[in-house]
Design an enzyme around this catalytic site. Sequence first.
Site, PDB file in Angstrom:
ATOM      1  N   ARG A  31       0.742  -1.198  -0.030  1.00  0.00           N
ATOM      2  CA  ARG A  31      -0.113   0.212   0.040  1.00  0.00           C
ATOM      3  C   ARG A  31       1.013   1.283   0.101  1.00  0.00           C
ATOM      4  NH1 ARG A  31      -5.534  -0.313   1.748  1.00  0.00           N
ATOM      5  NH2 ARG A  31      -6.247  -2.066   1.033  1.00  0.00           N
ATOM      6  N   ARG A  35      -3.059   7.118   1.119  1.00  0.00           N
ATOM      7  CA  ARG A  35      -3.356   8.029   1.809  1.00  0.00           C
ATOM      8  C   ARG A  35      -2.542   8.982   2.736  1.00  0.00           C
ATOM      9  NH1 ARG A  35      -9.168   5.797   3.388  1.00  0.00           N
ATOM     10  NH2 ARG A  35      -7.684   4.110   3.696  1.00  0.00           N
ATOM     11  N   ARG A  44      -5.963  12.209  -5.765  1.00  0.00           N
ATOM     12  CA  ARG A  44      -7.517  11.588  -5.290  1.00  0.00           C
ATOM     13  C   ARG A  44      -8.547  12.735  -5.555  1.00  0.00           C
ATOM     14  NH1 ARG A  44     -11.195  10.053  -1.901  1.00  0.00           N
ATOM     15  NH2 ARG A  44     -11.694   7.976  -1.217  1.00  0.00           N
ATOM     16  N   ASP A  81      -6.771  -2.108  -7.451  1.00  0.00           N
ATOM     17  CA  ASP A  81      -7.496  -2.882  -6.041  1.00  0.00           C
ATOM     18  C   ASP A  81      -7.848  -4.224  -6.491  1.00  0.00           C
ATOM     19  OD1 ASP A  81      -8.358  -1.930  -3.159  1.00  0.00           O
ATOM     20  OD2 ASP A  81      -9.842  -3.308  -4.004  1.00  0.00           O
ATOM     21  N   TYR A 157     -15.301 -10.998   0.162  1.00  0.00           N
ATOM     22  CA  TYR A 157     -16.020  -9.669  -0.124  1.00  0.00           C
ATOM     23  C   TYR A 157     -17.436 -10.005  -1.031  1.00  0.00           C
ATOM     24  CZ  TYR A 157     -12.003  -7.016   1.614  1.00  0.00           C
ATOM     25  OH  TYR A 157     -11.342  -6.591   2.508  1.00  0.00           O
TER      26      TYR A 157
HETATM   27  O1  CP3 Z   1       0.076  -1.306  -2.666  1.00  0.00           O
HETATM   28  C1  CP3 Z   1      -0.234  -0.149  -3.269  1.00  0.00           C
HETATM   29  O2  CP3 Z   1       0.400   0.887  -2.923  1.00  0.00           O
HETATM   30  C2  CP3 Z   1      -1.118  -0.712  -4.452  1.00  0.00           C
HETATM   31  C3  CP3 Z   1      -2.562  -0.524  -4.390  1.00  0.00           C
HETATM   32  C4  CP3 Z   1      -3.459  -1.376  -3.510  1.00  0.00           C
HETATM   33  C5  CP3 Z   1      -4.531  -0.864  -3.057  1.00  0.00           C
HETATM   34  N1  CP3 Z   1      -5.419  -2.029  -2.631  1.00  0.00           N
HETATM   35  C6  CP3 Z   1      -5.233   0.589  -3.258  1.00  0.00           C
HETATM   36  C7  CP3 Z   1      -5.967   1.031  -2.360  1.00  0.00           C
HETATM   37  C8  CP3 Z   1      -3.373  -2.840  -3.409  1.00  0.00           C
HETATM   38  C9  CP3 Z   1      -2.008  -3.730  -3.521  1.00  0.00           C
HETATM   39  C10 CP3 Z   1      -4.452  -3.112  -2.513  1.00  0.00           C
HETATM   40  C11 CP3 Z   1      -4.805  -4.740  -2.244  1.00  0.00           C
HETATM   41  C12 CP3 Z   1      -6.040  -4.796  -1.467  1.00  0.00           C
HETATM   42  N2  CP3 Z   1      -7.210  -4.243  -1.587  1.00  0.00           N
HETATM   43  C13 CP3 Z   1      -6.226  -5.803  -0.396  1.00  0.00           C
HETATM   44  C14 CP3 Z   1      -4.970  -6.818  -0.118  1.00  0.00           C
HETATM   45  C15 CP3 Z   1      -4.140  -6.178   0.548  1.00  0.00           C
HETATM   46  C16 CP3 Z   1      -4.599  -6.027   2.127  1.00  0.00           C
HETATM   47  O3  CP3 Z   1      -4.647  -4.969   2.472  1.00  0.00           O
HETATM   48  O4  CP3 Z   1      -4.851  -6.951   2.865  1.00  0.00           O
HETATM   49  C17 CP3 Z   1      -7.602  -5.789  -0.135  1.00  0.00           C
HETATM   50  C18 CP3 Z   1      -7.957  -6.401   1.099  1.00  0.00           C
HETATM   51  C19 CP3 Z   1      -8.293  -4.620  -0.585  1.00  0.00           C
HETATM   52  C20 CP3 Z   1      -9.530  -4.269  -0.404  1.00  0.00           C
HETATM   53  C21 CP3 Z   1      -9.634  -2.781  -0.048  1.00  0.00           C
HETATM   54  N3  CP3 Z   1      -9.463  -1.458  -0.811  1.00  0.00           N
HETATM   55  C22 CP3 Z   1      -9.949  -2.350   1.118  1.00  0.00           C
HETATM   56  C23 CP3 Z   1     -10.388  -3.092   2.487  1.00  0.00           C
HETATM   57  C24 CP3 Z   1     -10.086  -1.025   1.046  1.00  0.00           C
HETATM   58  C25 CP3 Z   1     -10.090   0.058   2.142  1.00  0.00           C
HETATM   59  C26 CP3 Z   1      -9.493   0.433   3.244  1.00  0.00           C
HETATM   60  C27 CP3 Z   1      -8.659   1.514   3.196  1.00  0.00           C
HETATM   61  O5  CP3 Z   1      -7.536   1.392   3.446  1.00  0.00           O
HETATM   62  O6  CP3 Z   1      -9.388   2.588   3.102  1.00  0.00           O
HETATM   63  C28 CP3 Z   1      -9.666  -0.465  -0.363  1.00  0.00           C
HETATM   64  C29 CP3 Z   1      -9.404   0.760  -0.779  1.00  0.00           C
HETATM   65  C30 CP3 Z   1      -8.140   1.117  -1.287  1.00  0.00           C
HETATM   66  N4  CP3 Z   1      -7.352   0.236  -1.994  1.00  0.00           N
HETATM   67  C31 CP3 Z   1      -7.245   2.364  -0.930  1.00  0.00           C
HETATM   68  C32 CP3 Z   1      -6.218   2.206  -1.680  1.00  0.00           C
HETATM   69  C33 CP3 Z   1      -4.980   3.157  -1.755  1.00  0.00           C
HETATM   70  C34 CP3 Z   1      -7.673   3.700  -0.206  1.00  0.00           C
HETATM   71  C35 CP3 Z   1      -8.611   4.354  -0.936  1.00  0.00           C
HETATM   72  C36 CP3 Z   1      -8.842   5.651  -0.767  1.00  0.00           C
HETATM   73  O7  CP3 Z   1      -8.032   6.392  -1.480  1.00  0.00           O
HETATM   74  O8  CP3 Z   1      -9.828   6.162   0.126  1.00  0.00           O
END
Ligand code: CP3
Length: 363
Positions: A31, A35, A44, A81, A157
């Site tokens: 990640r 943010r 964003r 994602d 999910y």
């Molecule tokens: O690693 C990176 O920089 C690449 C981007 C990436 C995102 N999501 C961007 C994202 C990767 C590799 C993921 C994987 C992901 N997404 C997983 C597996 C890894 C883990 O954390 O276990 C999972 C379970 C998700 C599902 C997901 N997407 C969730 C639970 C959320 C919300 C949680 C949060 O942090 O808000 C997201 C949204 C998300 N995916 C964001 C980002 C940068 C935040 C979105 C925003 O800008 O509001």
Amino acid sequence: MSSNFAPLKNDTFIKALLRQETEYTPLWLMRQAGRYLPEYRATRKDAGSFMSLAKNPDFATEVTLQPIDRFGLDAAILFSDILTVPDAMGLGLYFEEGEGPKFERSLKDEKDVHALKVPEAGSLQYVFDAVTKIRTALDGRVPLIGFAGSPWTLACYMVEGRGSRDFHTVKTMMYKRPDLMDHILRTNADAIASYLNAQIDAGAQAVMIFDSWGGALADGAYQRFSLSYMKDIVSKLQKEKDGVRIPAIVFTKGGGLWLDQIADIGADAVGLDWTVNLGKARAQVGHKVALQGNLDPAVLFADPDQVRQQAINALEAYGKPAANYGHVFNLGHGISQFTPIESVSTLVETVHEHSRKMRQPSA
Ligand code: CP3
């Protein structure tokens, strides 16, 4: 399809995944584009929402490169994602401000499950376009990682319709109707194998499978409903592109107790969360795979001296550099949105500096 990308200048990450000798221990952060970075929050805001950011290859390229430009990280990861795949299957992914991801249509009954299909390649074209654009923009600075969620993690999910604490609905389906669960997992595995291979065709230089919720499963259920499907995907991945090896990483959060079995599915590397001792893990897997991890992301909330010490502890725990070393430094899970940026700079500097020292003959 033959590619025309710039040659790789920093191949430390790829070499470590293949357990070849490196001058230092490479690192990237799960990640890493997100943010906690003010420049991410600005982009964003321009994009309007997370989905419009992820679906626009120009924005996706911009945010993928932000942490690479700011810190000297050794790999970039595609900005997207894991939930884009069920979205392309027609489930309707959306995000509500301040809440996690949700689906408009979850898989509730037999009819929903049997209607599920591998998405047409075109529905995820925006991801492959982003991969090519990012690889071109990187200009060989560092390798680009492509990724997907595991069949089980996506199923969580898809059946719950959102994130969950206890996975009540999806586990009920798994125990009550294993036939339905297998149908979902089979469809997901087929979709993910094609999706990752298309990312490799588009320019991804390594791929990673995120099994974020495999650790919620019972022993036995994990092997049956998560690991076996990941093994199937790994066996279908292109191992080479234009004569260059494309390493595969699998990461089950909470999977430490199953490390031996995970290391046996044919991936090049296994990701570890912070519950695992890196030295013991290394002794356990021998030369089978490289290991990636595993600093607790919460360490980054401590003072710089403490961040430095914890990073050194993790490097030392992995042990002395030797043949087949194979360590990629990472966090044990995604970086928190509240992380102070200075901690990340301290971490990157410390890992690079100290791991070089560990490779000096006198060390
Ligand atoms: O690693 C990176 O920089 C690449 C981007 C990436 C995102 N999501 C961007 C994202 C990767 C590799 C993921 C994987 C992901 N997404 C997983 C597996 C890894 C883990 O954390 O276990 C999972 C379970 C998700 C599902 C997901 N997407 C969730 C639970 C959320 C919300 C949680 C949060 O942090 O808000 C997201 C949204 C998300 N995916 C964001 C980002 C940068 C935040 C979105 C925003 O800008 O509001």
